[in-house]
Each structure stands twice: as C-alpha cells, then as structure tokens.
Motif scaffolding. Structure first.
Motif, PDB file in Angstrom:
ATOM      1  N   ARG A  70       0.834  -1.201   0.000  1.00 21.19           N
ATOM      2  CA  ARG A  70       0.000   0.000   0.000  1.00 21.19           C
ATOM      3  C   ARG A  70       0.872   1.256   0.000  1.00 21.19           C
ATOM      4  O   ARG A  70       0.603   2.225  -0.713  1.00 21.19           O
ATOM      5  N   MET A  71       1.934   1.241   0.802  1.00 18.06           N
ATOM      6  CA  MET A  71       2.840   2.385   0.847  1.00 18.06           C
ATOM      7  C   MET A  71       3.548   2.566  -0.497  1.00 18.06           C
ATOM      8  O   MET A  71       3.708   3.699  -0.976  1.00 18.06           O
ATOM      9  N   MET A  72       3.963   1.452  -1.106  1.00 19.63           N
ATOM     10  CA  MET A  72       4.684   1.532  -2.368  1.00 19.63           C
ATOM     11  C   MET A  72       3.793   2.084  -3.483  1.00 19.63           C
ATOM     12  O   MET A  72       4.231   2.895  -4.294  1.00 19.63           O
ATOM     13  N   VAL A  73       2.539   1.638  -3.511  1.00 24.23           N
ATOM     14  CA  VAL A  73       1.603   2.124  -4.536  1.00 24.23           C
ATOM     15  C   VAL A  73       1.386   3.627  -4.397  1.00 24.23           C
ATOM     16  O   VAL A  73       1.243   4.349  -5.391  1.00 24.23           O
ATOM     17  N   ALA A  74       1.386   4.125  -3.154  1.00 23.40           N
ATOM     18  CA  ALA A  74       1.235   5.567  -2.940  1.00 23.40           C
ATOM     19  C   ALA A  74       2.519   6.319  -3.265  1.00 23.40           C
ATOM     20  O   ALA A  74       2.493   7.453  -3.757  1.00 23.40           O
ATOM     21  N   ALA A  75       3.670   5.682  -3.005  1.00 23.77           N
ATOM     22  CA  ALA A  75       4.954   6.369  -3.149  1.00 23.77           C
ATOM     23  C   ALA A  75       5.388   6.527  -4.600  1.00 23.77           C
ATOM     24  O   ALA A  75       5.915   7.583  -4.979  1.00 23.77           O
ATOM     25  N   ILE A  76       5.190   5.500  -5.415  1.00 26.15           N
ATOM     26  CA  ILE A  76       5.753   5.519  -6.769  1.00 26.15           C
ATOM     27  C   ILE A  76       5.222   6.674  -7.622  1.00 26.15           C
ATOM     28  O   ILE A  76       6.010   7.388  -8.254  1.00 26.15           O
ATOM     29  N   PRO A  77       3.899   6.934  -7.658  1.00 29.44           N
ATOM     30  CA  PRO A  77       3.455   8.114  -8.415  1.00 29.44           C
ATOM     31  C   PRO A  77       4.032   9.417  -7.857  1.00 29.44           C
ATOM     32  O   PRO A  77       4.306  10.361  -8.616  1.00 29.44           O
ATOM     33  N   SER A  78       4.232   9.458  -6.525  1.00 28.57           N
ATOM     34  CA  SER A  78       4.781  10.668  -5.899  1.00 28.57           C
ATOM     35  C   SER A  78       6.224  10.906  -6.318  1.00 28.57           C
ATOM     36  O   SER A  78       6.677  12.063  -6.358  1.00 28.57           O
ATOM     37  N   ILE A  79       6.953   9.826  -6.616  1.00 35.02           N
ATOM     38  CA  ILE A  79       8.328   9.982  -7.090  1.00 35.02           C
ATOM     39  C   ILE A  79       8.333  10.744  -8.415  1.00 35.02           C
ATOM     40  O   ILE A  79       9.123  11.673  -8.613  1.00 35.02           O
ATOM     41  N   PHE A  80       7.433  10.356  -9.321  1.00 33.63           N
ATOM     42  CA  PHE A  80       7.353  11.049 -10.606  1.00 33.63           C
ATOM     43  C   PHE A  80       6.942  12.503 -10.416  1.00 33.63           C
ATOM     44  O   PHE A  80       7.497  13.408 -11.055  1.00 33.63           O
ATOM     45  N   VAL A  81       5.959  12.742  -9.535  1.00 34.28           N
ATOM     46  CA  VAL A  81       5.514  14.120  -9.268  1.00 34.28           C
ATOM     47  C   VAL A  81       6.675  14.944  -8.731  1.00 34.28           C
ATOM     48  O   VAL A  81       6.937  16.067  -9.190  1.00 34.28           O
ATOM     49  N   GLY A  82       7.404  14.406  -7.737  1.00 30.27           N
ATOM     50  CA  GLY A  82       8.534  15.124  -7.163  1.00 30.27           C
ATOM     51  C   GLY A  82       9.632  15.376  -8.165  1.00 30.27           C
ATOM     52  O   GLY A  82      10.232  16.458  -8.201  1.00 30.27           O
ATOM     53  N   TYR A  83       9.897  14.385  -9.008  1.00 27.20           N
ATOM     54  CA  TYR A  83      10.965  14.523 -10.001  1.00 27.20           C
ATOM     55  C   TYR A  83      10.653  15.643 -10.997  1.00 27.20           C
ATOM     56  O   TYR A  83      11.532  16.457 -11.325  1.00 27.20           O
ATOM     57  N   GLY A 137       7.446   9.945   1.471  1.00 28.43           N
ATOM     58  CA  GLY A 137       8.686   9.263   1.098  1.00 28.43           C
ATOM     59  C   GLY A 137       8.958   9.357  -0.388  1.00 28.43           C
ATOM     60  O   GLY A 137      10.099   9.589  -0.811  1.00 28.43           O
ATOM     61  N   GLY A 138       7.919   9.192  -1.209  1.00 28.86           N
ATOM     62  CA  GLY A 138       8.083   9.282  -2.663  1.00 28.86           C
ATOM     63  C   GLY A 138       8.537  10.651  -3.115  1.00 28.86           C
ATOM     64  O   GLY A 138       9.391  10.774  -4.005  1.00 28.86           O
ATOM     65  N   LEU A 139       7.993  11.698  -2.509  1.00 23.35           N
ATOM     66  CA  LEU A 139       8.394  13.061  -2.871  1.00 23.35           C
ATOM     67  C   LEU A 139       9.868  13.297  -2.535  1.00 23.35           C
ATOM     68  O   LEU A 139      10.581  13.967  -3.294  1.00 23.35           O
ATOM     69  N   MET A 140      10.333  12.748  -1.424  1.00 21.50           N
ATOM     70  CA  MET A 140      11.742  12.912  -1.050  1.00 21.50           C
ATOM     71  C   MET A 140      12.658  12.246  -2.071  1.00 21.50           C
ATOM     72  O   MET A 140      13.716  12.768  -2.413  1.00 21.50           O
ATOM     73  N   VAL A 141      12.254  11.074  -2.570  1.00 16.51           N
ATOM     74  CA  VAL A 141      13.050  10.383  -3.583  1.00 16.51           C
ATOM     75  C   VAL A 141      13.052  11.164  -4.884  1.00 16.51           C
ATOM     76  O   VAL A 141      14.100  11.389  -5.504  1.00 16.51           O
ATOM     77  N   GLY A 142      11.876  11.598  -5.320  1.00 16.17           N
ATOM     78  CA  GLY A 142      11.756  12.262  -6.617  1.00 16.17           C
ATOM     79  C   GLY A 142      12.434  13.612  -6.677  1.00 16.17           C
ATOM     80  O   GLY A 142      13.078  13.953  -7.675  1.00 16.17           O
ATOM     81  N   ILE A 143      12.334  14.375  -5.610  1.00 19.09           N
ATOM     82  CA  ILE A 143      12.851  15.746  -5.645  1.00 19.09           C
ATOM     83  C   ILE A 143      14.366  15.783  -5.449  1.00 19.09           C
ATOM     84  O   ILE A 143      15.078  16.477  -6.159  1.00 19.09           O
ATOM     85  N   ALA A 144      14.867  15.020  -4.467  1.00 22.45           N
ATOM     86  CA  ALA A 144      16.279  15.195  -4.090  1.00 22.45           C
ATOM     87  C   ALA A 144      17.126  13.947  -4.179  1.00 22.45           C
ATOM     88  O   ALA A 144      18.308  13.995  -3.869  1.00 22.45           O
ATOM     89  N   GLY A 145      16.563  12.818  -4.596  1.00 27.40           N
ATOM     90  CA  GLY A 145      17.361  11.605  -4.655  1.00 27.40           C
ATOM     91  C   GLY A 145      17.632  10.990  -3.299  1.00 27.40           C
ATOM     92  O   GLY A 145      18.517  10.138  -3.165  1.00 27.40           O
ATOM     93  N   LEU A 174      11.377   0.521   0.119  1.00 25.78           N
ATOM     94  CA  LEU A 174      12.419   1.363  -0.469  1.00 25.78           C
ATOM     95  C   LEU A 174      13.078   0.723  -1.684  1.00 25.78           C
ATOM     96  O   LEU A 174      13.627   1.437  -2.523  1.00 25.78           O
ATOM     97  N   VAL A 175      13.035  -0.610  -1.786  1.00 22.61           N
ATOM     98  CA  VAL A 175      13.568  -1.250  -2.987  1.00 22.61           C
ATOM     99  C   VAL A 175      12.776  -0.788  -4.207  1.00 22.61           C
ATOM    100  O   VAL A 175      13.348  -0.355  -5.220  1.00 22.61           O
ATOM    101  N   GLY A 176      11.452  -0.874  -4.124  1.00 22.22           N
ATOM    102  CA  GLY A 176      10.619  -0.425  -5.239  1.00 22.22           C
ATOM    103  C   GLY A 176      10.785   1.052  -5.533  1.00 22.22           C
ATOM    104  O   GLY A 176      10.887   1.476  -6.694  1.00 22.22           O
ATOM    105  N   MET A 177      10.838   1.868  -4.475  1.00 18.89           N
ATOM    106  CA  MET A 177      10.996   3.310  -4.649  1.00 18.89           C
ATOM    107  C   MET A 177      12.345   3.637  -5.278  1.00 18.89           C
ATOM    108  O   MET A 177      12.443   4.501  -6.158  1.00 18.89           O
ATOM    109  N   SER A 178      13.396   2.945  -4.833  1.00 14.98           N
ATOM    110  CA  SER A 178      14.742   3.249  -5.324  1.00 14.98           C
ATOM    111  C   SER A 178      14.925   2.839  -6.781  1.00 14.98           C
ATOM    112  O   SER A 178      15.667   3.491  -7.519  1.00 14.98           O
TER     113      SER A 178
END
Length: 245
Positions: A70-83, A137-145, A174-178
């Motif tokens: 559930r967390m991963m499904v929420a995080a992955i789109p946020s990574i793209f948004v943050g990026y 968590g996804g926004l942190m990955v997408g915006i700043a790595g 974090l594996v999926g997010m990374s």
C-alpha cells in the motif's frame, strides 16, 4: 569508502532506511560531486544494500507485504511528481517543508514511546496514514534523490509495527521506490562509479549483518523502546539538519 559503506549499511538498514541523506553528505563532502551527480550516485549506491537487507528480512518473516505494498503504490506516483516538480521548486522551500515533516514525525514517535497508551487514538485511519507516509517518502526520492526511509520507517512505527518488522517492511518498500528513483535520476545525472563502487561493496556487507543486529536489539521490550526512542531523535535531528543547512 568501503568502511563508510559498511557502517552506513549496518546503521541504516537496521533502521529500515536507504541511507540517502548520509550518502549525499559523503558524496558532496568528500568527493565534491555536484548535486545532480550526488543524487544519482546516492540512489544507485543504496539500491543493492536495500535488496540485500530486504532479502535477509524476508527470510526471517519480517516484512508486512500488505502494508508495504500500500505504501509503495502511494509512493511511486509521488516519485514522478517530485521529479518533475524539482526544477521549479526552490531548494529552500523543499528543505523547509521536508525538514518540518521529519521533525513532526520524529516528535510523534518520541511522544508515542513515552505514552504507549495513546496507540490507536489517531483520528486518521491506518490505511490513510500509510498512504500519506508513502507519498511523503516518494516526494523525497523524486525531488532530491533521498531514500525516503525516514517517513516510511517512522510511519510504520507510528502505525504500531514492532521495530524489526518496521525495518524489514521499510527496506522492502524502499527497494521499489529506489528502482524508480534510480531510473529517473540516472537519466539526468552522471554517476561517479568510482565513489559508488566502494560504498556499494561495504554497504552490502552491512546490509547482510543488519537484520540479526536489529533482532538482537529489539528482543527485549526495554531495548526495543530505546531503539524506537533513538529512531525518533534521529529523525528529528535529520529534519533540523535539513532545515538549517
């Protein structure tokens, strides 16, 4: 770099994180890499250790796949948004927002450690809360790595997960997010493989050693309480560092 990677691997995988912030500090402070190259190198460096740590946690039955997915499904789109937001978002604004969020989560965790009876009194449902933590968590990955491990692990602890299970589930998320974050950042930044090689080698060994260590640390309730308190303080310090530096 191997010694640094070993220390970071043990320390961070024990806490369920990817070490993105620590790796960024090493890469920019020691290797003098540009922010773009440091972000790309950091997220690629943390991925092998996360895979190793997740596998070790999985073998011990310490991953909650239902909550983690559930967390991963929420995080992955946020990574793209943050990026895609990152070129338009001033660094000072990003640091302030992320830093305040980390401080808030850390204070919540410290409060919960000292007020165990408050568990379950949150007005937000666990399902909604897990989605919110995933988005942060996804926004942190997408915006700043960064790895995004802070809000993921802290969120799992606030939802009532034992420390070992929170670390294992966070490593899995974090594996999926990374993987997604590394793909995005590799396309826009150059990776310093000389710096990454030593860090990866050391962190793989550290990640392998981390799960037995965290199980020993949390075997007794009093030790588990101390580890959670340390985690809360660590998140607060990282949040303050993000705001002030």
């Amino acid at each position: 770099m191997i010694i640094v990677g070993l220390a970071v691997g043990i320390f961070v995988i024990s806490l369920g994180g990817g070490g993105g912030a620590i790796y960024l500090g090493v890469l920019t402070g020691i290797f003098q890499l540009s922010p773009g190259a440091a972000a790309a190198t950091s997220i690629v460096t943390s991925l092998p250790a996360l895979v190793m740590g997740s596998w070790s946690y999985y073998r011990r039955g310490l991953i909650n796949f239902h909550l983690g997915n559930r967390m991963m499904v929420a995080a992955i789109p946020s990574i793209f948004v943050g990026y895609f937001m990152s070129p338009f978002l001033p660094e000072s604004v990003y640091k302030l927002v992320i830093g305040l969020i980390l401080v808030f989560l850390g204070l919540q965790l410290v409060y919960k450690v000292y007020h165990q009876s408050s568990q379950g009194q949150s007005r937000i449902s666990p399902q909604t809360a897990s989605v919110i933590y995933g988005i942060i968590g996804g926004l942190m990955v997408g915006i700043a790595g960064l790895s995004g491990g802070g809000p993921i692990t802290t969120g799992l602890l606030l939802l009532g997960a034992p420390m070992a299970r929170a670390s294992g589930t966070s490593s899995y998320v974090l594996v999926g997010m990374s993987i997604v974050g590394a793909t995005l950042h590799i396309s826009s930044g150059s990776i310093d493989w000389h710096a990454a090689g030593g860090l990866i080698a050391g962190s793989l060994v550290g990640a392998f050693l981390a799960p037995p260590i965290v199980l020993w640390m949390t075997k007794k309730p009093q030790r588990a309480r101390i580890v959670k308190l340390f985690m809360g303080i660590f998140i607060i310090v990282m949040g303050m560092r993000t705001v002030l530096i």
